[in-house]
Design a protein around this motif. Structure first.
Motif, mmCIF file in Angstrom:
data_model
loop_
_atom_site.group_PDB
_atom_site.id
_atom_site.type_symbol
_atom_site.label_atom_id
_atom_site.label_comp_id
_atom_site.label_asym_id
_atom_site.label_seq_id
_atom_site.Cartn_x
_atom_site.Cartn_y
_atom_site.Cartn_z
ATOM 1 N N UNK A 100 -59.159 57.495 -31.284
ATOM 2 C CA UNK A 100 -59.257 56.079 -31.218
ATOM 3 C C UNK A 100 -58.190 55.190 -32.116
ATOM 4 N N UNK A 101 -57.644 56.040 -33.241
ATOM 5 C CA UNK A 101 -56.579 55.154 -33.750
ATOM 6 C C UNK A 101 -55.224 55.501 -33.447
ATOM 7 N N UNK A 102 -54.848 56.738 -32.796
ATOM 8 C CA UNK A 102 -53.743 57.152 -32.407
ATOM 9 C C UNK A 102 -53.253 56.742 -30.863
ATOM 10 N N UNK A 103 -54.339 56.783 -30.191
ATOM 11 C CA UNK A 103 -54.305 56.450 -28.710
ATOM 12 C C UNK A 103 -55.085 54.983 -28.313
ATOM 13 N N UNK A 104 -56.270 55.139 -28.579
ATOM 14 C CA UNK A 104 -56.929 53.864 -28.502
ATOM 15 C C UNK A 104 -56.551 52.382 -28.663
ATOM 16 N N UNK A 148 -54.631 59.747 -41.598
ATOM 17 C CA UNK A 148 -54.294 59.568 -40.041
ATOM 18 C C UNK A 148 -53.850 58.032 -39.894
ATOM 19 N N UNK A 149 -54.187 57.170 -40.629
ATOM 20 C CA UNK A 149 -54.104 55.910 -40.336
ATOM 21 C C UNK A 149 -52.804 55.274 -40.894
ATOM 22 N N UNK A 150 -52.396 55.979 -41.806
ATOM 23 C CA UNK A 150 -50.941 55.448 -42.556
ATOM 24 C C UNK A 150 -49.741 55.014 -41.480
ATOM 25 N N UNK A 175 -45.854 51.803 -39.769
ATOM 26 C CA UNK A 175 -44.817 51.506 -38.439
ATOM 27 C C UNK A 175 -45.212 50.461 -37.616
ATOM 28 N N UNK A 176 -46.296 49.523 -37.946
ATOM 29 C CA UNK A 176 -47.012 48.609 -37.136
ATOM 30 C C UNK A 176 -45.846 47.580 -36.582
ATOM 31 N N UNK A 177 -44.874 47.248 -37.477
ATOM 32 C CA UNK A 177 -43.923 46.179 -37.300
ATOM 33 C C UNK A 177 -42.479 46.764 -36.457
ATOM 34 N N UNK A 178 -42.569 48.250 -36.398
ATOM 35 C CA UNK A 178 -41.467 48.987 -35.717
ATOM 36 C C UNK A 178 -40.017 48.411 -36.300
ATOM 37 N N UNK A 179 -40.000 48.535 -37.871
ATOM 38 C CA UNK A 179 -38.823 48.123 -38.361
ATOM 39 C C UNK A 179 -37.610 49.190 -38.177
ATOM 40 N N UNK A 180 -38.017 50.275 -37.725
ATOM 41 C CA UNK A 180 -36.912 51.082 -37.246
ATOM 42 C C UNK A 180 -36.055 50.651 -36.022
ATOM 43 N N UNK A 181 -36.649 49.996 -35.380
ATOM 44 C CA UNK A 181 -36.030 49.602 -33.958
ATOM 45 C C UNK A 181 -36.138 50.837 -32.957
ATOM 46 N N UNK A 182 -36.984 51.648 -32.956
ATOM 47 C CA UNK A 182 -36.948 52.642 -32.014
ATOM 48 C C UNK A 182 -38.070 52.581 -30.864
ATOM 49 N N UNK A 183 -37.811 53.165 -29.644
ATOM 50 C CA UNK A 183 -38.645 53.020 -28.750
ATOM 51 C C UNK A 183 -40.216 53.338 -29.217
ATOM 52 N N UNK A 238 -44.413 59.197 -32.319
ATOM 53 C CA UNK A 238 -44.158 60.848 -32.846
ATOM 54 C C UNK A 238 -43.672 60.939 -34.327
ATOM 55 N N UNK A 239 -42.944 59.824 -34.670
ATOM 56 C CA UNK A 239 -42.875 59.809 -36.057
ATOM 57 C C UNK A 239 -43.847 59.374 -37.058
ATOM 58 N N UNK A 240 -44.903 58.713 -36.559
ATOM 59 C CA UNK A 240 -46.070 58.258 -37.291
ATOM 60 C C UNK A 240 -46.800 59.327 -37.318
ATOM 61 N N UNK A 241 -47.138 60.082 -36.314
ATOM 62 C CA UNK A 241 -47.858 61.567 -36.226
ATOM 63 C C UNK A 241 -47.657 62.344 -37.316
ATOM 64 N N UNK A 242 -46.328 62.341 -37.193
ATOM 65 C CA UNK A 242 -45.531 63.319 -38.214
ATOM 66 C C UNK A 242 -45.747 63.317 -39.732
#
Length: 371
Positions: A18-22, A285-287, A292-300, A306-310
């Motif tokens: 629910x948190x990673x996909x939902x 799991x929610x960190x 990365x919610x603001x996508x400050x890395x500017x990545x797709x 993938x980075x977040x799950x890692x």
């Protein structure tokens, strides 16, 4: 008992879904029922430990702190440090510190319920605080209940569970989900089934059989994938009661002398392994979602995911091996029962009181104290 870890594995996978996909796709909103599985299992495990070997109240609480706080403190320190090191992320150092203190004193459930806002990035700790309210009060009740006939203890626990649920059911949706009442009812259902099992009783007949178990697994999978969020009437009136029933079925079926085929899924090694790291995974799991919610890395977005799950899995591995596993001691036979037999104290007729519970020898098992 491996099947208990398997239940935990299903629960944490539903929560991660629910948190990673939902939150990105119109699916898996029903994964919140994983928390309900956790609560029933927690009530069962804690009550089993209390009935089989009642420690002094202070020692019980110290054991809970020793078992649960090292990974929690690691999370609080880690996130607060990241908030200072990554000023461009969604983490605010001041907010992280303030909310971290709320989580540290186990006030998250009441804070969220009364304040009406989450305490990111520690919102997941609301369920831990609900369990701590249970830890503070339930051992005192068990001291009395364990001296009653088992049938009386079971009835009282179920009556209390029904009362808590009915009171919670008339509360607003936010209060129902994050408040302690509804989930205390789930803890008490788990506690109710612990009384007979902890004293040697095992099911002589199949609890449900293959069709019922298949239906239970199917319901959990389908609701996780296609169910509603926890603020809907459907969750309150349908999903929660049915999930509690599924949890009870899974627990009891695993203790049968010859468990039905579908129950063996709960002892599948990858699922059991996932269940054993579920506490640390739940904390971390929610960190990445917050970080990365603001996508400050500017990545797709896929790369960000993938980075977040890692990051979540890395934090989980470090937490489990360095902060959780060293504090999980060996407790012998608390979660094992003798299969296929009943002791003289397992089911007592009305009026047949006892002083001390009978304990039943079984194979030595690792302590599983965190659902």
């Amino acid at each position: 008992m491996d099947h208990l870890d398997g239940i935990r594995g299903i629960a944490i996978l539903a929560v991660c879904a629910v948190h990673w996909i939902g939150q990105r796709l119109p699916a898996f909103e029903g994964g919140y029922i994983g928390v309900d599985l956790f609560f029933v299992l927690s009530g069962f495990i804690i009550t089993t430990l209390l009935v089989k070997r009642v420690p002094p109240y202070g020692r019980f609480l110290r054991n809970r702190v020793r078992r649960l706080y090292p990974p929690l403190v690691g999370l609080l320190v880690g996130i607060t440090a990241l908030a200072w090191l990554l000023p461009d992320s969604a983490l605010s150092p001041e907010t992280s510190l303030r909310h971290g203190l709320v989580a540290a004193v186990q006030a998250s459930s009441l804070w969220i319920t009364l304040g009406g806002v989450p305490i990111d990035p520690f919102s997941m700790t609301w369920s831990l605080s609900v369990e701590w309210y249970f830890y503070l009060l339930w051992p005192l009740a068990v001291l009395r209940l364990r001296r009653m006939p088992v049938a009386h203890a079971v009835r009282l626990a179920l009556l209390a569970a029904g009362a808590f649920y009915l009171v919670a059911a008339v509360q607003p949706a936010w209060w129902f989900y994050y408040g302690p009442l509804a989930h205390t009812s789930e803890l008490l259902v788990g506690a109710a089934i612990a009384f007979p099992l902890a004293q040697g009783w095992t099911p002589r007949r199949r609890i449900g059989g293959r069709p019922v178990l298949v239906a239970a697994f199917t319901f959990v999978a389908l609701w996780t994938a296609f169910g509603t969020d926890p603020y809907s009437p459907a969750y309150r009136l349908v999903a929660l009661p049915l999930t509690v029933g599924c949890a009870v079925l899974f627990i009891l079926s695993g203790y049968e002398a010859r468990p039905a085929g579908p129950v063996r899924l709960l002892s599948w090694r990858p699922l059991v392994a996932t269940g054993r790291i579920s506490y640390s995974l739940y904390l971390w799991h929610t960190l990445p979602i917050v970080l990365l919610s603001r996508n400050w890395l500017g990545l797709p977005s896929i790369a960000v995911g993938v980075i977040g799950i890692g990051i979540a899995l890395g934090g989980t591995a470090l937490s489990y091996h360095l902060l959780e596993r060293p504090f999980v001691g060996s407790r012998g036979n608390e979660l094992s029962v003798s299969r296929g037999q009943e002791t003289a104290s397992s089911i007592r007729p009305p009026g047949a009181h006892r002083r001390e519970p009978a304990t039943v020898g079984a194979h030595s098992r690792r302590e599983i104290t965190r659902p």
